[in-house]
Structure formats: C-alpha cells, structure tokens
Design a protein around this motif. Structure first.
Motif, mmCIF file in Angstrom:
data_model
loop_
_atom_site.group_PDB
_atom_site.id
_atom_site.type_symbol
_atom_site.label_atom_id
_atom_site.label_comp_id
_atom_site.label_asym_id
_atom_site.label_seq_id
_atom_site.Cartn_x
_atom_site.Cartn_y
_atom_site.Cartn_z
ATOM 1 N N LEU A 152 0.829 -1.206 0.000
ATOM 2 C CA LEU A 152 0.000 0.000 0.000
ATOM 3 C C LEU A 152 0.867 1.262 0.000
ATOM 4 O O LEU A 152 0.822 2.067 0.938
ATOM 5 C CB LEU A 152 -0.919 0.007 1.227
ATOM 6 C CG LEU A 152 -1.952 -1.116 1.327
ATOM 7 C CD1 LEU A 152 -2.679 -1.043 2.659
ATOM 8 C CD2 LEU A 152 -2.952 -1.043 0.182
ATOM 9 N N PRO A 153 1.671 1.461 -1.029
ATOM 10 C CA PRO A 153 2.511 2.673 -1.050
ATOM 11 C C PRO A 153 1.697 3.949 -1.130
ATOM 12 O O PRO A 153 2.194 5.024 -0.782
ATOM 13 C CB PRO A 153 3.369 2.471 -2.315
ATOM 14 C CG PRO A 153 2.562 1.563 -3.189
ATOM 15 C CD PRO A 153 1.848 0.642 -2.240
ATOM 16 N N GLU A 154 0.438 3.845 -1.587
ATOM 17 C CA GLU A 154 -0.408 5.034 -1.659
ATOM 18 C C GLU A 154 -0.882 5.492 -0.279
ATOM 19 O O GLU A 154 -1.359 6.619 -0.131
ATOM 20 C CB GLU A 154 -1.631 4.773 -2.557
ATOM 21 C CG GLU A 154 -2.588 3.721 -2.028
ATOM 22 C CD GLU A 154 -2.249 2.302 -2.442
ATOM 23 O OE1 GLU A 154 -3.163 1.468 -2.484
ATOM 24 O OE2 GLU A 154 -1.059 2.041 -2.717
ATOM 25 N N HIS A 155 -0.734 4.632 0.727
ATOM 26 C CA HIS A 155 -1.164 4.977 2.091
ATOM 27 C C HIS A 155 0.006 5.097 3.070
ATOM 28 O O HIS A 155 -0.006 5.972 3.940
ATOM 29 C CB HIS A 155 -2.144 3.927 2.616
ATOM 30 C CG HIS A 155 -3.432 3.840 1.856
ATOM 31 N ND1 HIS A 155 -4.213 4.942 1.601
ATOM 32 C CD2 HIS A 155 -4.071 2.788 1.283
ATOM 33 C CE1 HIS A 155 -5.285 4.582 0.906
ATOM 34 N NE2 HIS A 155 -5.217 3.281 0.699
ATOM 35 N N GLU A 209 4.100 5.492 3.605
ATOM 36 C CA GLU A 209 5.362 5.879 2.975
ATOM 37 C C GLU A 209 6.493 5.005 3.488
ATOM 38 O O GLU A 209 6.619 4.759 4.689
ATOM 39 C CB GLU A 209 5.667 7.353 3.279
ATOM 40 C CG GLU A 209 6.951 7.853 2.660
ATOM 41 C CD GLU A 209 7.244 9.301 3.014
ATOM 42 O OE1 GLU A 209 8.258 9.831 2.563
ATOM 43 O OE2 GLU A 209 6.426 9.892 3.760
ATOM 44 N N HIS A 264 -11.346 9.890 3.900
ATOM 45 C CA HIS A 264 -10.141 9.399 3.247
ATOM 46 C C HIS A 264 -9.219 8.758 4.286
ATOM 47 O O HIS A 264 -8.922 9.349 5.321
ATOM 48 C CB HIS A 264 -9.414 10.534 2.530
ATOM 49 C CG HIS A 264 -10.253 11.216 1.491
ATOM 50 N ND1 HIS A 264 -10.679 10.573 0.349
ATOM 51 C CD2 HIS A 264 -10.766 12.466 1.434
ATOM 52 C CE1 HIS A 264 -11.409 11.401 -0.375
ATOM 53 N NE2 HIS A 264 -11.477 12.557 0.258
ATOM 54 N N ASN A 281 -6.026 8.232 4.255
ATOM 55 C CA ASN A 281 -4.761 8.923 4.500
ATOM 56 C C ASN A 281 -4.897 10.025 5.545
ATOM 57 O O ASN A 281 -3.951 10.326 6.271
ATOM 58 C CB ASN A 281 -4.222 9.512 3.191
ATOM 59 C CG ASN A 281 -3.655 8.436 2.282
ATOM 60 O OD1 ASN A 281 -3.569 7.283 2.674
ATOM 61 N ND2 ASN A 281 -3.283 8.804 1.073
ATOM 62 N N LYS A 337 -6.439 -5.009 -1.355
ATOM 63 C CA LYS A 337 -5.362 -4.937 -2.348
ATOM 64 C C LYS A 337 -4.758 -6.312 -2.608
ATOM 65 O O LYS A 337 -4.503 -6.684 -3.764
ATOM 66 C CB LYS A 337 -4.286 -3.973 -1.843
ATOM 67 C CG LYS A 337 -3.198 -3.641 -2.844
ATOM 68 C CD LYS A 337 -3.723 -2.722 -3.925
ATOM 69 C CE LYS A 337 -2.608 -2.211 -4.819
ATOM 70 N NZ LYS A 337 -1.758 -1.214 -4.131
#
Length: 569
Positions: free
Chosen positions: A101-104, A106, A138, A140, A169
C-alpha cells in the motif's frame, strides 16, 4: 511374514501421523455439563452461552439471529480473512505494509516498518478518531502516527481500516466479496453484513459468534476440513505475535493471551473468552456491547477453576524476566494511553482526569494512587484509591488481590500496564491543570512588552517588543485552533493543510519568543539599558519576567506535544 508386518506397522504409523497433523493444535479435553454451568453463567449475563467443542449451550433461539455489531468481533473477522490470505501466499506477516500500500504508507528506512503483524495485534500506534466526530472519509487523513509500531497494544480502529485496505489490495476483490469467499462461505454462514466491518461494523449474530468460537476451538470449516493451516491456527490461538514483558501482556492474532493459576485463555473481548486447551468458549453479547464486565469475568474464572485442571507454565518466561536489569526511576505520574488522540482538547482532558501516581516504597514495593476509577470495560484494574504492589520480577509487580503492574523493560516511551490498562509516563509535565493555569499569566507577561514598542532606547528594544507580541499572538492563535478547530479541519472539512499552516505559525511564534531570553541577556551585558528613573529600576525585572514567560510557554507546548510538530499527519 515379518516384512509384511513391518510394512503394515509403518503404514499405520504414517496414517496416525497424518491424522494427528490434520487435527487442531488444541483438542477438546474438558466436557462441561450444561446443568452445572448455565445457571451460574446466566446469573452473570442473561444472554450468555458457552461453546464446548462443537456443541453450543444456552443460546436462546429468539436472539440467536438478532443483529449484533462489535469492534472486536469485526476485528476477528478481518484477522481470520488475513490469515487465510497468508496461507494462500497473498500476504506475509512481517513484510512492510508500504510494499503493498505505497499510496497509504510511505516507505521510510529510518523508522520501524509497519507490518501485518502490527495490524493484527493492534500495535500500529495510530491515533484514534476524536469522539463525537465522524470517521474521516479518506484513509490517508486518518493515518496519524503517535508512537512507533510494535511498542504497545491498544484498540486501533485506524489500523483496522488499513488492514481492510491491505486485504482488498492483496485479494484483488472488494471487501464484501473477499469476506464472502474467505469467511462466510467456508464457515457455512449466511452473510448478513455491510461492506465494511470497521467504518460500518459487520453485522453479526450470536449464532455467528458461536460459529466463530467453534472455529477457534477446532479449526474446522463447515465441511469438516481445516480452515487454516496449522501454523496460522497456532498464530490465532496460542502464538505470541507481540510481547510487552516476559510476564506481561502478550497477544496472539485473535486477542490477548491471559494466564492465571495454571489456566490460560484468549480474550477476544471481555465478553468473548476462549480456552483453546480445554475446548471451551464463553460468550456474552451484552457484555461485548458494553454491559457489566466484572461479574461475567469473575463467573468465567470460577467455572475455569472448578472444571479446568491447572497445567504447568514454562519456567522460561520467569527466567527471562528475572534476567532483566532491575528498574530505576519508574516512579512518577502516568496518564491513560489506551486511546491516543491527536486532538489537543482530548489529550489535555485525558491528562487531567485519567492518571495514576507511582511511588517507591521500602523493599522494592510500589504504591499506585489512582486519580479516577478505571472504566470496567477497559480492564480489571483496581478502583480509585491507593494499592500496594509487591515485586515479582524486574519491571513486574503484583498486589495482594492479584492485580498486575508491568512496566516496559526497554522503557519504550515509559509505558506500563495496570492489569491490562495502558498508561504512559508524563512526569511533572503531565500536571495539566497547573500548566494551563499559567497560560493567562504567560500571555499577559508577553503582552506587557507593548510598552517597549516606542522605546527611546533604540531598535533592539522595539524589536524585542515586536517579537514578544507577534510570537505570543501566533502561539495563542495556533493553540486556539488546535483546541477548537482541529477535528473540524481534519474530519469535516478534510483539509489537513490548515493544521499544517497553524502549526507552522506556532513554531514560528516559538522561535520568536525563545529569542527573548537571548535579547534580555544581551541588553543586560551590552545595553542599551535605562539609566535613570523608574525605568532603571523596573527594566531588569521586566526582562526577567518576559524571559520566564517565554520559557514557560515553550515548556507548555512541549508538554502538549506541539513544539516541533509541523504536519497534521
């Protein structure tokens, strides 16, 4: 003939080994008679029932299918689904979540990597949503890390939202579809659930809870085959995935692992207690929904004492505990930390109301004074008052009535568990009523620099006045925004950049006010200073007052966790 007999013996041995390998790690070894157990159990909670192996006793048909929502039950559903995905090779227990989950999350090589292990044991360290406000839309916006992953375990609804995203995912399916495939269908359950078990809790019934208990006891699908691999089943019911202290709180994938007087159990929830070794689970939906905890816990413990023979506890844990270095400087003030909040208002309220004080006595004993009673649902900690604890091993203590006090042996942020309730060391800086009482005087002292805005002593004095007034205004405005606007900006408006802006303003204000003591020292040493009249007498004390106010304001922002913090996440 001898060869034939040997072949048959070998075949029989192989068959037995295969049979044993297919059996769950904990086989049913105790049979409880309903007539002996149910009256006592129902006396503690009228809707309580128990599961013995695959048999369910005391479940009322009228309420067996009624809708039921619970955080811990939803967490268990997600846990079971994640373990199934581990068995299928789609998830890995200790792989960084950032890889999936690189979108969430780092990837940061300088921090502890968040893993699935942390999400299953609720040790991710995320802040909980503020009470009275909706969960952020959201994900994030919700991922506010207040402590490093793996330090302590506490209810973590945001970590569960991240677990949902990880399952979606990894499986390539919607959450509803993956739960259908990996949970409801294998267990033969009619799916009456919504799309998300955490943000919109999964709708379960007491009958489904009973079926989940059978799974925890026997590891069986509806067709009799194994639901999880042997390794995953052990992680669920007995594997220690997180350990605070060799004798302190520990967790499997299902919940907290408890032990007392030779009996061990898994506590998914105070109203959902499982004894895997004995093949028995006790469930009280009303307790899971927030009803009285103590009576049900005590009743379950009495039943366990009367019916479950004690087993030996390995000496390795005690030996490991005794090998630790004796603790020093563990006395002081501690604040409840089991629901960490990123909102200043909630943090200060918690620090003011929910704290304990630890004092050292002779002989290594400790005295714990509780400022307020611990809510019953939070744990079995003692009520308001003073309790004396005796040393058992380094960092581990026990009271005469059985309560346990365990400190982190690695001083991970100064945490302790008081019979399962988490506290964090705050020391003198945790005395929030005293600190807050200083704020009006601090701002008044900084505002008094207004008399130097038109000072005839030169630009340095006028600059000092400007720094004092501007810095005080920036810090005061930012503190008000943190107190009143933080949840609105984060949850309702979903504009975390506003938080970043006022925190940046606060830290700029801190830089300005921290320059005041340096300017005061420069004035005293090199001038210019007044040379006559009342100004000569008052200038020095006034500089000292402003300097003390500046340092006090800095310490208050440190105590509230705002100094040096710029971003909202």
């Amino acid at each position: 003939m001898r060869d034939y007999v040997q072949v048959q013996i070998l075949r029989a041995a192989i068959f037995v080994l295969i049979l044993l390998s297919s059996m769950p790690a904990w086989a049913q070894s105790v049979v409880l008679r309903a007539d002996d157990v149910l009256p006592t159990l129902k006396g503690a909670a009228p809707d309580a029932f128990y599961v013995n192996g695959s048999a369910i006793h005391g479940l009322d048909d009228d309420t067996a299918t009624s809708g039921f929502q619970n955080h811990d039950a939803g967490r268990l559903v997600l846990t079971l689904t994640a373990l199934r995905l581990i068995d299928q090779g789609k998830l890995t227990l200790d792989a960084p979540v950032a890889q999936v989950l690189p979108e969430h999350i780092e990837k940061n090589p300088f921090q502890v990597a968040l893993t699935l292990r942390h999400l299953l044991t609720e040790t991710g360290g995320f802040a909980v949503p503020s009470t009275g406000f909706n969960m952020p839309t959201h994900l994030n916006t919700s991922l506010i890390e207040l402590r490093a992953p793996g330090q302590v375990s506490a209810p973590d609804p945001i970590g569960l939202r991240l677990l949902e995203a990880l399952i979606i995912k990894a499986s390539g399916l919607s959450l509803q579809d993956v739960l259908e495939r990996e949970f409801f269908i294998p267990l033969g359950i009619s799916a009456t659930h919504s799309a998300t078990p955490v943000t919109k809790p999964v709708t379960l019934s007491p009958r489904i809870l009973a079926r989940m208990a059978v799974l925890l006891l026997r590891n069986e699908q509806s067709d009799g085959s194994a639901y999880l691999s042997r390794q995953s089943y052990e992680m669920l019911t007995q594997g220690v995935l997180w350990l605070f202290h060799p004798l302190g709180p520990e967790r499997s994938a299902a919940g907290y692992l408890r032990e007392r007087a030779g009996r061990s159990w898994v506590e998914i929830n105070p109203g959902f207690i499982v004894f895997p070794r004995e093949g028995v689970a006790f469930i009280a939906p009303s307790v899971m929904a927030g009803g009285p905890v103590a009576s049900f816990r005590q009743t379950v413990w009495r039943i366990a004492q009367q019916n479950f023979p004690p087993h030996s506890i390995p000496d390795g844990r005690m030996n490991a505990a005794r090998a630790l270095t004796l603790p020093t400087d563990i006395a002081g003030r501690y604040t409840r930390a089991d629901r960490p909040s990123a909102w200043l208002h909630t943090r200060l309220e918690n620090m003011q109301k929910n704290w304990i004080r630890v004092s050292e006595l002779e002989g290594g004993k400790l005295r714990v004074m509780l400022n307020s009673p611990v809510p019953e649902a939070a744990g079995a900690a003692p009520a308001q008052g003073s309790v004396t604890f005796h040393p058992v091993a380094p960092y581990h203590y026990r009271s005469d009535s059985g309560e346990r006090l365990t400190f982190s042996p690695v001083r991970a942020g100064g945490y302790l568990y008081l019979d399962g309730v988490l506290y964090r060391y705050t020391g003198l800086m945790g005395n929030i009523p005293f600190l807050m009482s200083l704020l009006p005087w601090v701002f008044a002292a900084l505002a008094s620099a207004v008399f130097h805005l038109r000072s005839k002593l030169g630009k340095p004095w006028r600059r000092m006045a400007l720094f004092s007034l501007t810095g005080g205004a920036l810090i005061g405005g930012a503190l008000y925004a943190e107190w009143a606007l933080w949840p609105v900006a984060m949850y309702e408006w979903d504009i975390p950049v506003l938080v970043t802006l006022w925190r940046t303003a606060l830290n700029i204000g801190l830089m300005l006010v921290l320059s005041l003591p340096l300017l005061a020292i420069a004035f005293v040493r090199r001038g210019p200073m007044p040379e006559k009249g009342w100004a000569l007498i008052l200038a020095g004390p006034h500089l000292a007052l402003i300097s003390i106010a500046a340092m006090t304001l800095f310490l208050i922002t440190v105590a509230t966790g705002l100094a040096g913090t710029f971003t909202a996440l």
